[in-house]
Design a protein around this motif. Structure first.
Motif, PDB file in Angstrom:
ATOM      1  N   UNK A 119     -30.510  15.982  36.345  1.00 11.76           N
ATOM      2  CA  UNK A 119     -30.768  16.506  35.093  1.00 11.76           C
ATOM      3  C   UNK A 119     -30.623  14.778  34.261  1.00 11.76           C
ATOM      4  N   UNK A 120     -30.259  13.951  35.178  1.00  9.71           N
ATOM      5  CA  UNK A 120     -30.273  12.495  34.567  1.00  9.71           C
ATOM      6  C   UNK A 120     -32.472  12.403  34.004  1.00  9.71           C
ATOM      7  N   UNK A 121     -33.195  13.311  34.268  1.00  7.22           N
ATOM      8  CA  UNK A 121     -34.350  13.033  33.178  1.00  7.22           C
ATOM      9  C   UNK A 121     -34.254  13.943  32.273  1.00  7.22           C
ATOM     10  N   UNK A 122     -33.830  15.279  32.074  1.00  5.66           N
ATOM     11  CA  UNK A 122     -33.136  15.740  30.742  1.00  5.66           C
ATOM     12  C   UNK A 122     -32.896  14.679  29.091  1.00  5.66           C
TER      13      UNK A 122
ATOM     14  N   UNK B  48     -25.385  13.108  33.939  1.00  7.90           N
ATOM     15  CA  UNK B  48     -25.201  13.404  35.490  1.00  7.90           C
ATOM     16  C   UNK B  48     -26.186  13.596  35.722  1.00  7.90           C
ATOM     17  N   UNK B  49     -26.561  14.253  36.904  1.00  6.05           N
ATOM     18  CA  UNK B  49     -27.779  14.838  37.829  1.00  6.05           C
ATOM     19  C   UNK B  49     -27.325  15.186  39.325  1.00  6.05           C
TER      20      UNK B  49
ATOM     21  N   UNK C 142     -26.360  12.423  44.512  1.00  3.52           N
ATOM     22  CA  UNK C 142     -26.160  12.979  43.061  1.00  3.52           C
ATOM     23  C   UNK C 142     -25.628  11.573  41.682  1.00  3.52           C
ATOM     24  N   UNK C 143     -26.291  11.786  41.107  1.00  2.00           N
ATOM     25  CA  UNK C 143     -26.783  10.729  40.044  1.00  2.00           C
ATOM     26  C   UNK C 143     -25.523  10.482  38.961  1.00  2.00           C
TER      27      UNK C 143
ATOM     28  N   UNK D 101     -21.330  14.282  39.380  1.00  2.00           N
ATOM     29  CA  UNK D 101     -19.995  13.890  38.409  1.00  2.00           C
ATOM     30  C   UNK D 101     -18.883  13.334  39.271  1.00  2.00           C
ATOM     31  N   UNK D 102     -19.059  13.947  40.806  1.00  2.00           N
ATOM     32  CA  UNK D 102     -18.132  13.879  41.881  1.00  2.00           C
ATOM     33  C   UNK D 102     -18.798  12.285  42.559  1.00  2.00           C
TER      34      UNK D 102
END
Length: 787
Positions: A487-490, A673-674, A682-683, A715-716
């Motif tokens: 989702x960091x691409x969103x 976040x991603x 995790x990003x 996020x974690x």
């Protein structure tokens, strides 16, 4: 080594050898016939002994002269000695001028006279050559003392009698092996070289050359490298007793190594201090005070010396070696990264780099623990899968070696299960462990990895780069590794949608959607919550996949790939709907650079870390040249500002709300976040107005993943490292201004478009927005665009 007879004859033709020989023969003839003959007749036995002694002396003198004439190799001339240069380590210089890393064949960096503390010079002279300023390269008085004490009286502690000139000659020209009397011939060569050094150099020049060439333990040469190795400080900062330790090591750099034998090094240090008092460099009270001090070192191994910035140093090594290897020196030869003492100026900030690496050291063991707890009770082989284990084993040198020897697969499988002592990575440092190759591969494969890169949002200048957890065991750089972005691409998708006509308050359906034209692809929301409609503001904050899937249909995949390329993504991107969820493989470097365009008003930046390269004479070999044209604006400042404010919502009330609720950040942070498929990676990328920092955490292979979303989401895993790093940065007075900047506030219509009617969860807590909502009393809902 054979005597160079042809060289000798060539020398004799053009030398006054025959005149010298005639003089010496005549002298010995007169001695023999006018002095020895009557004494031999009167005292035959003592006279014969004296004759033998004189003959031996004649032989030694003759051998000395023949050595000087070049029978055993050319003696370097004064001119060649002046031009002689040491191999010097090249250094990577951080933005504050400190040395971050070194490249060398021999760990050596030359220093000048002004860098050498006087007590260090005093200790050297008092211990190694007390008559340094009186003799002319060879100390005949000391030589006589050694001959008497060691040769006749057999006193082993009499010393060696070599001057600093002779020791320097030995350091510069390694000794050779001859057919006979190698030690004597080498000694004579050093004496002749010492005389040339004295003739062509000042005393201070000889001192500096000596201290720059003297070997210490390991692959360390020169006083500067030794000072950094044993005391982690530059030589000009050495205390008197610390300099005495290093001078003491010259008698035996292994025997008096303070790391291996601190008691022996302490005793030798005190001998050096006593020598300094003996020759008047210290008072008796000063000596006693210094001797009473304990031996305190701060040893830095080669591995530790390379640890800081190891991954970016490796990146620079490859790049700079290739670049300078194509350039010619003034003498026509090519530059060499490992021997030519180059200065490589980087953009890295040493303090930020330290904070980034500390964040990894503090947080990664916790992430590893979460990973293990997430898979608790599950078979290890089941996590990896046998095909992956087989691939990892096949890449090991031991496996390839056995296979090359003709081992069958059955024999290989058996050999892979035999326990042997191996150095293994652990979060507390490398450890030796009795373990089979198969089990070691499994254990190492289940270790979590990660990368971090921080860059200036306006210039692309990289301030910190952590490519992994331990470069000794894991060389693969996680900053440049390509993984699914999730989702960091969103934000790139949302920026494209705004560019194509959508507004932040445009509503999209949160009902499930199936893309029949792409094989019936049906995206799912991470929280499995569906239904109703939501604005882009809310959808981005909560990272709703279904809305993203509808949005890419509206924006069109090809436009999204074009926007990504314009913002700095260089990886290959397929224009498919799955791109909305970050299905493309991209690097952390690319994504962080793309976020810079969002943070700086829509201008693309080119990440850079190399500023300039100079040789040891200060000549510039390479210098970064800024683009002649200004950076292109790839996104209107209106849309960039809107996306940033939407991403601030991610931190305020969205998937990264822990930034404020747990980590107590007070700043506006535009972030996202991603999490990639099956929680493999995790990003988290977070931007302040002047600095953008990206973090990615994952296994060594995409198939290694967290079992649950709650444990493996960005996020974690990535947020804690980002928060740890930025907390340290913003607490440092040097960087405190980074936390005081503000994103450009959208103005006029751009601001109005952000003020969506209140929904169930307010996305902003800003007082101005709250006031604005109260004034507006709700508002009309913009119509949803037709996909």
């Amino acid at each position: 080594m054979k005597p160079d007879i042809s060289r000798l004859f060539s020398t004799l033709k053009n030398h006054s050898f025959w005149q010298q020989a005639k003089k010496w023969i005549g002298y010995y003839w007169r001695v023999g016939f006018y002095w020895l003959k009557p004494r031999i007749e009167k005292y035959p036995r003592p006279a014969i002994a004296v004759s033998v002694g004189l003959m031996a002396l004649m032989y030694v003198i003759g051998l000395y002269n023949l050595t000087g004439l070049g029978l055993f190799g050319r003696i370097p001339s004064g001119e060649s000695l002046r031009q002689l240069e040491n191999n010097q380590a090249s250094e990577v210089i951080a933005s504050d001028g400190s040395v971050m890393g070194r490249y060398y064949l021999q760990d050596r960096t030359d220093v000048d006279l002004q860098d050498l503390p006087q007590p260090l010079i005093d200790a050297l002279i008092a211990t190694e050559d007390a008559r340094f300023y009186q003799h002319h390269g060879i100390d005949y008085q000391s030589m006589l003392r050694v001959i008497v004490k060691r040769g006749i009286l057999r006193i082993k502690s009499a010393g060696g009698g070599s001057t600093l000139h002779q020791q320097l000659a030995k350091n510069i020209f390694s000794r050779k092996h001859y057919w006979f009397f190698s030690s004597v011939i080498n000694k004579f060569r050093e004496m002749h070289t010492a005389k040339e050094l004295e003739r062509t150099h000042t005393k201070n020049e000889i001192l500096v050359k000596y201290l720059n060439t003297v070997p210490f333990s390991g692959n360390t040469f020169g006083i500067q490298a030794a000072s950094l190795r044993f005391f982690s400080k530059s030589v000009n900062k050495l205390k008197v007793e610390e300099g005495a330790v290093l001078v003491g090591m010259l008698k035996g750099n292994s025997i008096y190594n303070p790391q291996r034998d601190p008691d022996g090094a302490l005793a030798r240090r005190n001998v050096v201090l006593s020598q300094m008092e003996k020759y008047g460099y210290l008072t008796e009270a000063q000596r006693d005070s210094l001797i009473a001090r304990p031996l305190v070192t701060r040893y830095r191994t080669q591995q530790e010396a390379k640890a800081r910035g190891a991954y970016i140093l490796e990146k620079l090594r490859l790049e700079v070696a290739d670049l300078v290897g194509k350039l010619e020196k003034p003498d026509g030869s090519r530059y060499n990264l490992y021997t030519d003492g180059l200065k490589i100026y980087s953009t890295l900030n040493r303090q930020m780099q330290q904070y980034a690496e500390q964040a990894f050291q503090e947080e990664m063991p916790k992430i590893q623990k979460y990973f293990e707890q997430d898979w608790k009770g599950k078979p290890t082989a089941g996590i990896l899968g046998e095909p992956l284990i087989a691939r990892c084993l096949a890449r090991t040198p031991a496996y390839r070696h056995l296979k090359d020897q003709g081992f069958t697969q059955k024999q290989l499988d058996s050999a892979m299960r035999v326990p042997k002592p191996r150095m293994m990575f652990s979060w507390k440092g490398s450890q030796k462990k009795e373990i089979s190759l198969r089990d070691s591969v499994i254990q190492m494969s289940l270790i979590m990895h990660g990368g971090l890169v921080a860059m200036d949002s306006k210039t692309g200048v990289i301030r910190a780069w952590v490519g992994g957890i331990d470069h000794t065991f894991f060389q693969y750089d996680q900053v440049t590794a390509q993984r699914q972005a999730g989702s960091v691409f969103k934000p790139i998708l949302y920026a494209t949608a705004l560019n194509e006509g959508a507004t932040p308050c445009t509503y999209f359906s949160n009902e499930p959607i199936t893309h029949e034209e792409f094989g019936g692809w049906t995206p799912e929301n991470a929280d499995n919550q569906y239904g109703g409609e939501m604005t882009l503001v809310d959808a981005l904050a909560r990272s709703v996949n279904v809305v993203a899937a509808r949005l890419i249909k509206y924006a069109e995949p090809r436009n999204v790939t074009q926007m990504a390329k314009a913002m700095g993504i260089t990886s290959s991107l397929d224009p498919v709907p799955a791109l909305a969820l970050g299905a493309a493989d991209v690097s952390l470097m690319e994504m962080t650079g793309a976020y810079c365009a969002l943070a700086n008003g829509g201008y693309r930046v080119k990440p850079r870390y190399l500023l300039r390269i100079t040789d040891k004479e200060g000549r510039t070999l390479f210098e970064y040249e800024p683009e002649k044209e200004p950076s292109p604006q790839v996104l209107k400042d209106k849309f960039a500002a809107q996306i940033c404010y939407m991403m601030i919502g991610v931190g305020n009330e969205g998937t990264a709300r822990a930034l404020h609720s747990r980590y107590n950040f007070k700043q506006d942070i535009a972030c996202k976040t991603g999490t990639s498929q099956r929680q493999s990676d995790g990003w988290f990328i977070g931007a302040l107005p002047d600095i953008v920092t990206g973090v990615r955490i994952g296994g060594s292979e995409p198939t290694i993943h967290f079992r649950t979303l709650s444990a493996g989401q960005g996020a974690a895993t990535a947020v804690p490292i980002w928060a740890n790093f930025m907390k340290k940065v913003l607490a440092d007075p040097e960087f405190r201004t980074l936390g005081k900047g503000h994103f450009t506030l959208p103005s006029g219509d751009a601001m109005d478009e952000l003020l969506c009617p209140p929904q169930n969860i307010p996305l902003y807590e800003d007082d101005f927005l709250q006031w604005y909502f109260q004034q507006q009393n709700g508002g009309s809902i913009p119509p949803a665009p037709q996909p």
